[in-house]
Design a protein around this motif. Structure first.
Motif, PDB file in Angstrom:
ATOM      1  N   GLU A  84       7.072  -1.325  -5.163  1.00 62.53           N
ATOM      2  CA  GLU A  84       7.282  -1.239  -3.723  1.00 62.53           C
ATOM      3  C   GLU A  84       6.830   0.122  -3.228  1.00 62.53           C
ATOM      4  OE1 GLU A  84      11.481  -2.103  -3.504  1.00 62.53           O
ATOM      5  OE2 GLU A  84      11.001  -4.148  -2.895  1.00 62.53           O
ATOM      6  N   VAL A  85       6.006   0.112  -2.196  1.00 62.93           N
ATOM      7  CA  VAL A  85       5.492   1.358  -1.660  1.00 62.93           C
ATOM      8  C   VAL A  85       5.884   1.485  -0.196  1.00 62.93           C
ATOM      9  CG1 VAL A  85       3.428   2.717  -1.193  1.00 62.93           C
ATOM     10  CG2 VAL A  85       3.535   1.253  -3.219  1.00 62.93           C
ATOM     11  N   VAL A  86       6.492   2.631   0.146  1.00 65.68           N
ATOM     12  CA  VAL A  86       6.821   2.910   1.544  1.00 65.68           C
ATOM     13  C   VAL A  86       5.817   3.932   2.062  1.00 65.68           C
ATOM     14  CG1 VAL A  86       8.520   3.865   3.116  1.00 65.68           C
ATOM     15  CG2 VAL A  86       9.266   2.500   1.173  1.00 65.68           C
ATOM     16  N   HIS A  87       5.103   3.567   3.116  1.00 70.69           N
ATOM     17  CA  HIS A  87       4.226   4.545   3.758  1.00 70.69           C
ATOM     18  C   HIS A  87       5.056   5.306   4.780  1.00 70.69           C
ATOM     19  CE1 HIS A  87       0.258   3.251   2.227  1.00 70.69           C
ATOM     20  NE2 HIS A  87       0.916   2.147   1.984  1.00 70.69           N
ATOM     21  N   ALA A  88       5.707   6.362   4.326  1.00 71.79           N
ATOM     22  CA  ALA A  88       6.607   7.089   5.229  1.00 71.79           C
ATOM     23  C   ALA A  88       5.817   7.791   6.317  1.00 71.79           C
ATOM     24  CB  ALA A  88       7.428   8.090   4.443  1.00 71.79           C
ATOM     25  N   VAL A  89       4.674   8.355   5.938  1.00 75.04           N
ATOM     26  CA  VAL A  89       3.796   9.007   6.910  1.00 75.04           C
ATOM     27  C   VAL A  89       2.401   8.475   6.646  1.00 75.04           C
ATOM     28  CG1 VAL A  89       2.834  11.189   7.704  1.00 75.04           C
ATOM     29  CG2 VAL A  89       5.224  11.085   7.013  1.00 75.04           C
ATOM     30  N   ASP A  90       1.746   8.014   7.702  1.00 75.54           N
ATOM     31  CA  ASP A  90       0.494   7.297   7.535  1.00 75.54           C
ATOM     32  C   ASP A  90      -0.616   7.971   8.351  1.00 75.54           C
ATOM     33  OD1 ASP A  90      -1.397   5.438   7.012  1.00 75.54           O
ATOM     34  OD2 ASP A  90      -0.446   3.784   8.095  1.00 75.54           O
ATOM     35  N   ASN A  91      -1.413   8.775   7.678  1.00 71.26           N
ATOM     36  CA  ASN A  91      -2.612   9.349   8.274  1.00 71.26           C
ATOM     37  C   ASN A  91      -2.340  10.067   9.606  1.00 71.26           C
ATOM     38  OD1 ASN A  91      -5.274  10.008   8.441  1.00 71.26           O
ATOM     39  ND2 ASN A  91      -5.945   7.996   9.179  1.00 71.26           N
ATOM     40  N   VAL A  92      -1.539  11.112   9.548  1.00 68.50           N
ATOM     41  CA  VAL A  92      -1.167  11.831  10.768  1.00 68.50           C
ATOM     42  C   VAL A  92      -1.986  13.107  10.913  1.00 68.50           C
ATOM     43  CG1 VAL A  92       0.693  13.167  11.840  1.00 68.50           C
ATOM     44  CG2 VAL A  92       1.181  10.920  10.885  1.00 68.50           C
ATOM     45  N   ASP A  93      -2.563  13.282  12.099  1.00 70.39           N
ATOM     46  CA  ASP A  93      -3.199  14.547  12.473  1.00 70.39           C
ATOM     47  C   ASP A  93      -2.300  15.216  13.492  1.00 70.39           C
ATOM     48  OD1 ASP A  93      -5.630  14.245  11.019  1.00 70.39           O
ATOM     49  OD2 ASP A  93      -6.254  12.768  12.508  1.00 70.39           O
ATOM     50  N   LEU A  94      -2.047  16.506  13.297  1.00 69.72           N
ATOM     51  CA  LEU A  94      -1.177  17.193  14.249  1.00 69.72           C
ATOM     52  C   LEU A  94      -1.566  18.659  14.264  1.00 69.72           C
ATOM     53  CD1 LEU A  94       1.429  17.063  16.020  1.00 69.72           C
ATOM     54  CD2 LEU A  94       2.716  17.589  13.971  1.00 69.72           C
ATOM     55  N   THR A  95      -1.694  19.209  15.459  1.00 67.36           N
ATOM     56  CA  THR A  95      -1.989  20.621  15.586  1.00 67.36           C
ATOM     57  C   THR A  95      -0.861  21.290  16.355  1.00 67.36           C
ATOM     58  OG1 THR A  95      -4.328  20.110  15.632  1.00 67.36           O
ATOM     59  CG2 THR A  95      -3.683  22.311  16.369  1.00 67.36           C
ATOM     60  N   ILE A  96      -0.331  22.362  15.805  1.00 71.58           N
ATOM     61  CA  ILE A  96       0.712  23.120  16.492  1.00 71.58           C
ATOM     62  C   ILE A  96       0.158  24.500  16.781  1.00 71.58           C
ATOM     63  CG2 ILE A  96       3.037  24.063  16.342  1.00 71.58           C
ATOM     64  CD1 ILE A  96       3.564  21.757  14.277  1.00 71.58           C
ATOM     65  N   ARG A  97       0.124  24.872  18.054  1.00 68.19           N
ATOM     66  CA  ARG A  97      -0.449  26.160  18.436  1.00 68.19           C
ATOM     67  C   ARG A  97       0.583  27.259  18.390  1.00 68.19           C
ATOM     68  NH1 ARG A  97      -3.005  22.378  20.629  1.00 68.19           N
ATOM     69  NH2 ARG A  97      -5.271  22.375  20.545  1.00 68.19           N
ATOM     70  N   LYS A  98       0.106  28.461  18.286  1.00 71.11           N
ATOM     71  CA  LYS A  98       0.991  29.621  18.218  1.00 71.11           C
ATOM     72  C   LYS A  98       1.841  29.712  19.484  1.00 71.11           C
ATOM     73  CE  LYS A  98       0.706  34.465  16.937  1.00 71.11           C
ATOM     74  NZ  LYS A  98       2.134  34.370  16.643  1.00 71.11           N
ATOM     75  N   GLY A  99       3.130  29.903  19.317  1.00 70.94           N
ATOM     76  CA  GLY A  99       4.023  30.073  20.453  1.00 70.94           C
ATOM     77  C   GLY A  99       4.500  28.786  21.091  1.00 70.94           C
ATOM     78  N   GLU A 100       4.082  27.671  20.539  1.00 69.71           N
ATOM     79  CA  GLU A 100       4.403  26.390  21.144  1.00 69.71           C
ATOM     80  C   GLU A 100       5.696  25.811  20.556  1.00 69.71           C
ATOM     81  OE1 GLU A 100       1.347  22.780  22.200  1.00 69.71           O
ATOM     82  OE2 GLU A 100       1.444  23.476  20.157  1.00 69.71           O
ATOM     83  N   VAL A 101       6.411  25.000  21.346  1.00 64.48           N
ATOM     84  CA  VAL A 101       7.507  24.213  20.791  1.00 64.48           C
ATOM     85  C   VAL A 101       7.088  22.756  20.857  1.00 64.48           C
ATOM     86  CG1 VAL A 101       9.910  23.520  20.983  1.00 64.48           C
ATOM     87  CG2 VAL A 101       9.255  25.851  21.545  1.00 64.48           C
ATOM     88  N   VAL A 102       6.908  22.160  19.678  1.00 61.52           N
ATOM     89  CA  VAL A 102       6.492  20.765  19.625  1.00 61.52           C
ATOM     90  C   VAL A 102       7.698  19.922  19.239  1.00 61.52           C
ATOM     91  CG1 VAL A 102       5.000  19.092  18.484  1.00 61.52           C
ATOM     92  CG2 VAL A 102       4.139  21.374  19.014  1.00 61.52           C
ATOM     93  N   GLY A 103       8.018  18.931  20.054  1.00 61.49           N
ATOM     94  CA  GLY A 103       9.114  18.017  19.753  1.00 61.49           C
ATOM     95  C   GLY A 103       8.581  16.804  19.018  1.00 61.49           C
ATOM     96  N   LEU A 104       9.232  16.437  17.916  1.00 65.36           N
ATOM     97  CA  LEU A 104       8.812  15.267  17.152  1.00 65.36           C
ATOM     98  C   LEU A 104       9.931  14.238  17.265  1.00 65.36           C
ATOM     99  CD1 LEU A 104       6.696  14.079  15.238  1.00 65.36           C
ATOM    100  CD2 LEU A 104       7.819  15.248  13.363  1.00 65.36           C
ATOM    101  N   VAL A 105       9.624  13.101  17.904  1.00 69.95           N
ATOM    102  CA  VAL A 105      10.658  12.133  18.240  1.00 69.95           C
ATOM    103  C   VAL A 105      10.404  10.807  17.557  1.00 69.95           C
ATOM    104  CG1 VAL A 105      11.834  10.977  20.149  1.00 69.95           C
ATOM    105  CG2 VAL A 105      10.776  13.171  20.510  1.00 69.95           C
ATOM    106  N   GLY A 106      11.461  10.133  17.187  1.00 71.32           N
ATOM    107  CA  GLY A 106      11.319   8.792  16.652  1.00 71.32           C
ATOM    108  C   GLY A 106      12.663   8.292  16.187  1.00 71.32           C
ATOM    109  N   GLU A 107      12.742   6.992  15.919  1.00 74.19           N
ATOM    110  CA  GLU A 107      13.990   6.421  15.455  1.00 74.19           C
ATOM    111  C   GLU A 107      14.053   6.509  13.935  1.00 74.19           C
ATOM    112  OE1 GLU A 107      15.378   3.062  18.201  1.00 74.19           O
ATOM    113  OE2 GLU A 107      13.257   2.726  17.983  1.00 74.19           O
ATOM    114  N   SER A 108      15.190   6.055  13.369  1.00 78.77           N
ATOM    115  CA  SER A 108      15.331   6.176  11.916  1.00 78.77           C
ATOM    116  C   SER A 108      14.190   5.457  11.194  1.00 78.77           C
ATOM    117  CB  SER A 108      16.671   5.619  11.439  1.00 78.77           C
ATOM    118  OG  SER A 108      17.246   4.785  12.387  1.00 78.77           O
ATOM    119  N   GLY A 109      13.724   6.061  10.131  1.00 78.22           N
ATOM    120  CA  GLY A 109      12.692   5.445   9.325  1.00 78.22           C
ATOM    121  C   GLY A 109      11.284   5.596   9.869  1.00 78.22           C
ATOM    122  N   CYS A 110      11.100   6.430  10.893  1.00 81.11           N
ATOM    123  CA  CYS A 110       9.761   6.553  11.461  1.00 81.11           C
ATOM    124  C   CYS A 110       8.951   7.613  10.724  1.00 81.11           C
ATOM    125  CB  CYS A 110       9.818   6.871  12.945  1.00 81.11           C
ATOM    126  SG  CYS A 110      10.303   8.553  13.301  1.00 81.11           S
TER     127      CYS A 110
END
Lengths: 328, 345
Positions: free
Chosen positions: B49-75
Motif C-alpha cells: 500500500e502506497v500513500v502519496h502524502a505529497v504529490d509533485n508540489v512546487d512552492l516558492t517562499i520569498r524572503k520576509g513572506e508569511v505563507v499560510g498552508l491550509v488543508g484538511e486532515s490527510g492533505c
C-alpha cells in the motif's frame, strides 16, 4: 411563556479534592425553550463540560452537585432517584460527546448498539428496533444505512462516527440534547455538514439543544442564545446577536477580540492578558479581575449576575458601555 | 506575478526566493508482512500500500513572506512542512534554500542552512523533553552549534526566554510546570535560540484556548518584524491563516489546488474546493443561518480518485475531471489554481 424544556437554577457542582474544594460550577442558571439552541461558551477549565455532565447526572466522585435545581420539563433532576434518571437518560435526554468513541463500543457492531439502545426504553420487536436504527442513520446523512448497520465503529471515518453517535442520541427523539464539543475534532467541511444536520433537527423536531463549545464562531451561526462561562460561573448571557455585537462583560469583549477573522490582517489581535486562574486558587472578588482592563476597587467584592437590559444578564460591576466600546 | 506578491509583504522583503520546492513528492509505503509476501508469491492479488502524502508540489517562499498552508486532515500539509524543515527527506524533487540544494547531505552549507530553518510544533506537551529544564531545552542547541559559549550561556538563555515572553526566573523549571500557552512559548524560544531566519509552524496555535491563541499569534507577528523572520504557517484554521499570512496555499489530498495572495483567496477564490472550504467555515460575523454543505467525505489518500482528486465532491465536475489531472495555471496576477473549469471559460 411555556415551561422551558430545561431550566437550571443556581447549580453548584464542586469537586472535593485533596488540594481543596474546586468549584467547577458555581451558581449557574439558564433555561432553554423547546426547539431552541443555547450555546455554552468557555475556555478550558471554565466548567462548561461539568455543567453538561451535571444535567445528565454523570458527575463522579470526588465531584458532587452541592446545590441548585435542574428542572427538566418541570421535574428536578438533582433530587431524582437513579432509576428515574435512567429512564430519562438516553430516552428523553441524550448527550453527544466530543469523541464519538466515548459513546460507541469498539467491539460491538453498530446495529447491536443501536438496537440495544432502542430496546432499553421501548417495548418493540427487534425488527422494529432495527427499522428505527436504520431510519435514524439515514436521517443523519449516512449513505446506505442498511449496510453500514453491520459495520464496526472503527470502519467509519471520524465524521461518520460522530454521525452514528448523533443518530444514537436521536433514537428516542429526545426533548433535550446536551452536545459537548461535538464538532471540535472534525474537519471544517465535515463540521459544516454536521452543523447543517443539527440545525435541521432542532427546527423540525422541537428538540432543545445545549451546545457546549469553545468556538464562538460555531455559536454565532447555530445558537439562539449564548451563555459565556468563566471560572465556573456564567459571566454573560443573552441573545446571540446582542452578546456578540455588543458584549457587555469585559471577558466576552476580549474573547471576541481574540478571534482572528474579526481583526484586520497582520495587525496584533486584541488579546486578554494573563491566563485562566486555577479554580483551586481563585482571586477574591471577581475571578476575571486580574486580567480585566476595567478592573477597579469595587471588583474586590464578588459581583452578582444582574439583568442590565431585558434578556441580558451580566456578572460585572463595570460592564462595557457603548461609549467605551466605540473608543476602543 | 512576483511583483504582485512582493507588494503583499512588509517592507523587509526583497523578493528573492528563500525556499524553493521543485517537484516535491513524498510516498509512504506499507511493506508487506511475511504472510503477505508468501501469499503474493503464490499468486494472490495483493500489493504494497502506497500513500502519496505529497504529490509533485512546487512552492516558492520569498524572503520576509508569511505563507499560510491550509488543508484538511490527510492533505499532506504537515508532511510538506516537515520536508521544508529538512526533518523528512522527500521521495522525489529538490529543495533549494537561498539557491543551495538542501538534499546534498555532504555539504557543510546544507547543514548550516538546515540550522537556519526551525520548526514549531502543534503539541507543546509532546514536543518538549519532560526531563529537561527549560534552560537546557532552550540553550542546548546554541551551545552545541557554537552560537553561545559556556560563559555567556545564562545571559543568552535569559534573553531568548524574555523575547518569547517568558520570565527567566522560571528557567530551572520543567515543562510540566507550565501551562499550554507558556509551553508553546518555550517551543518558540527554543526554535529562535539558534538564530533561524525561516520558521515552519505546524498547527502552532491549534491546541490553545482562544485567548491564549491570540497571545501567541501576536507574539509571532511581533517576532516577525523584530527578527525579519519568514514563516511557513501550516494550519487547518482559515481564520488564523487569513489573519497572519501574506499568501495562502491550499492543499487537497497531496496536491496544491490553489495558491494566491490572502486577500485574493478570501475575496475571490477560484478553485471549487477553496470555495466550499470558505463556505463551511463558521464565522463569528454570521448569525443564525443555514450552514453550507459540501457533499461527501475526504477520500482515503491510499486510494485517491483519478483525475482531479476533488471531482467526487465537486458541484461542477465534468467528464474531463474524472480522467485528467488538472495542472496549476495562472488565473489572475499572483493567483494559480488547478481546475479544468478555467480552461472551459
Amino acid at each position: 411563556m411555556a415551561t422551558p424544556t430545561l431550566e437550571v437554577r443556581n447549580l453548584r457542582t464542586h469537586f472535593f479534592t485533596r488540594g481543596g474544594v474546586v468549584k467547577a460550577v458555581d451558581d449557574v442558571s439558564f433555561s432553554i425553550q423547546r426547539g431552541k439552541v443555547l450555546g455554552l461558551v468557555g475556555e478550558s477549565g471554565s466548567g462548561k463540560t461539568v455543567t453538561g455532565f451535571s444535567i445528565l447526572g454523570l458527575v463522579d466522585a470526588p465531584g458532587r452537585i452541592v446545590g441548585g435545581q435542574i428542572l427538566f420539563q418541570g421535574r428536578d433532576l438533582v433530587t431524582m432517584s437513579e432509576s428515574e434518571m435512567r429512564d430519562l437518560r438516553g430516552n428523553r435526554i441524550a448527550m453527544i460527546f466530543q469523541d464519538p468513541m466515548m459513546t460507541l463500543n469498539p467491539v460491538l457492531r453498530v446495529d447491536t448498539q443501536m438496537i440495544e439502545t432502542v430496546l432499553a426504553h421501548k417495548k418493540v420487536s427487534r425488527e422494529e428496533a432495527r427499522q428505527r436504527a436504520r431510519d435514524t442513520l439515514g436521517m443523519v446523512g449516512i449513505p446506505s444505512p442498511d449496510e453500514r448497520l453491520k459495520s464496526y465503529p472503527h470502519q467509519f471515518s471520524g465524521g461518520m462516527r460522530q454521525r452514528v453517535a448523533i443518530a444514537i442520541a436521536l433514537l428516542h427523539e429526545p426533548d433535550l440534547i446536551v452536545a459537548d464539543e461535538p464538532t471540535t475534532a472534525l474537519d471544517v467541511t465535515i463540521q459544516g455538514q454536521i452543523l447543517a444536520e443539527v440545525q435541521k433537527l432542532a427546527s423540525t423536531t422541537g428538540t432543545a439543544l445545549l451546545w457546549i463549545t469553545h468556538d464562538l464562531s460555531v455559536v454565532a451561526g447555530l445558537a439562539d442564545d449564548v451563555a459565556v462561562m468563566y471560572a465556573g460561573r456564567i459571566v454573560e448571557h443573552g441573545a446571540v446577536s446582542e452578546v456578540l455585537d455588543t458584549p457587555l462583560h469585559p471577558y466576552t469583549y476580549g474573547l471576541i477580540g481574540s478571534v482572528p477573522s474579526r481583526n484586520k490582517r497582520g495587525e496584533p489581535l486584541r488579546q486578554i492578558p494573563g491566563m485562566t486562574p486555577s479554580l483551586l486558587n481563585l482571586p477574591p472578588g471577581c475571578a476575571f479581575r486580574t486580567r480585566c482592563p476595567r478592573a477597579a476597587e469595587v471588583c474586590m467584592a464578588e459581583p452578582e449576575i444582574r439583568e442590565l437590559a431585558p434578556g441580558r444578564d451580566v456578572r460585572c460591576f463595570r460592564p462595557m458601555s457603548e461609549a467605551a466600546e466605540q473608543a476602543a | 506575478m512576483s511583483a504582485a506578491m512582493a507588494t503583499q509583504t512588509h517592507g523587509i522583503d526583497d523578493g528573492s526566493p528563500m525556499v524553493e520546492l521543485r517537484g516535491i513528492s513524498r510516498r509512504f509505503e506499507k511493506k508487506l508482512d511475511f504472510a503477505g509476501r508468501i501469499a503474493k508469491r503464490l499468486g494472490a492479488n495483493i500489493r504494497e500500500e502506497v500513500v502519496h502524502a505529497v504529490d509533485n508540489v512546487d512552492l516558492t517562499i520569498r524572503k520576509g513572506e508569511v505563507v499560510g498552508l491550509v488543508g484538511e486532515s490527510g492533505c499532506g500539509k504537515s508532511t510538506l512542512g516537515r520536508i521544508v524543515a529538512g526533518i523528512l527527506p522527500p521521495s522525489e524533487g529538490r529543495i533549494l534554500r537561498d539557491g543551495i540544494d538542501l538534499l546534498n547531505r555532504n555539504s557543510a552549507d546544507s547543514r548550516e542552512m538546515k540550522l537556519r530553518t526551525q520548526m514549531i510544533f502543534q503539541d507543546p506537551y509532546a514536543s518538549l523533553n519532560p526531563r529537561m529544564k527549560v534552560a537546557d531545552i532552550v540553550g542546548e542547541a546554541p551551545l552545541v552549534h557554537g552560537i553561545t559559549t559556556r560563559g555567556g550561556y545564562d545571559a543568552y538563555v535569559d534573553e531568548q526566554m524574555r523575547r518569547a515572553g517568558l520570565d527567566p526566573a522560571f528557567k530551572r523549571r520543567y515543562p510540566h510546570q507550565f501551562s499550554g500557552g507558556q509551553r508553546q512559548r518555550i517551543g518558540i524560544a527554543r526554535a529562535l535560540a539558534v538564530k533561524p531566519d525561516f520558521i515552519v509552524c505546524d498547527e502552532a496555535v491549534a491546541a490553545l484556548d482562544v485567548s491564549i491563541q491570540a497571545q501567541i499569534l501576536n507574539l509571532f507577528i511581533r517576532l516577525r518584524s523584530e527578527l525579519d523572520l519568514t514563516y511557513l504557517f501550516i494550519s487547518h484554521d482559515l481564520g488564523v491563516v487569513e489573519h497572519i499570512s501574506d499568501r495562502v496555499v491550499i492543499m487537497y489530498l497531496g496536491r496544491v489546488v490553489e495558491e494566491a495572495p490572502s486577500e485574493t483567496v478570501f475575496a475571490n477564490p477560484n478553485h471549487p474546493y477553496t470555495k466550499s472550504l470558505l463556505a463551511s467555515v463558521p464565522r463569528i460575523e454570521s448569525r443564525k443561518r443555514a450552514f453550507a454543505v459540501v457533499k461527501g467525505e475526504i477520500p482515503s489518500p491510499l486510494n485517491p480518485p483519478p483525475g482531479c482528486h476533488f471531482h467526487p465532491r465537486c458541484p461542477h465536475a465534468m467528464e474531463r475531471c474524472r480522467v485528467e489531472k488538472p495542472e496549476l495555471k495562472v488565473v489572475a496576477p499572483g493567483q494559480r489554481s488547478a481546475c479544468h473549469l478555467n480552461d472551459a471559460a
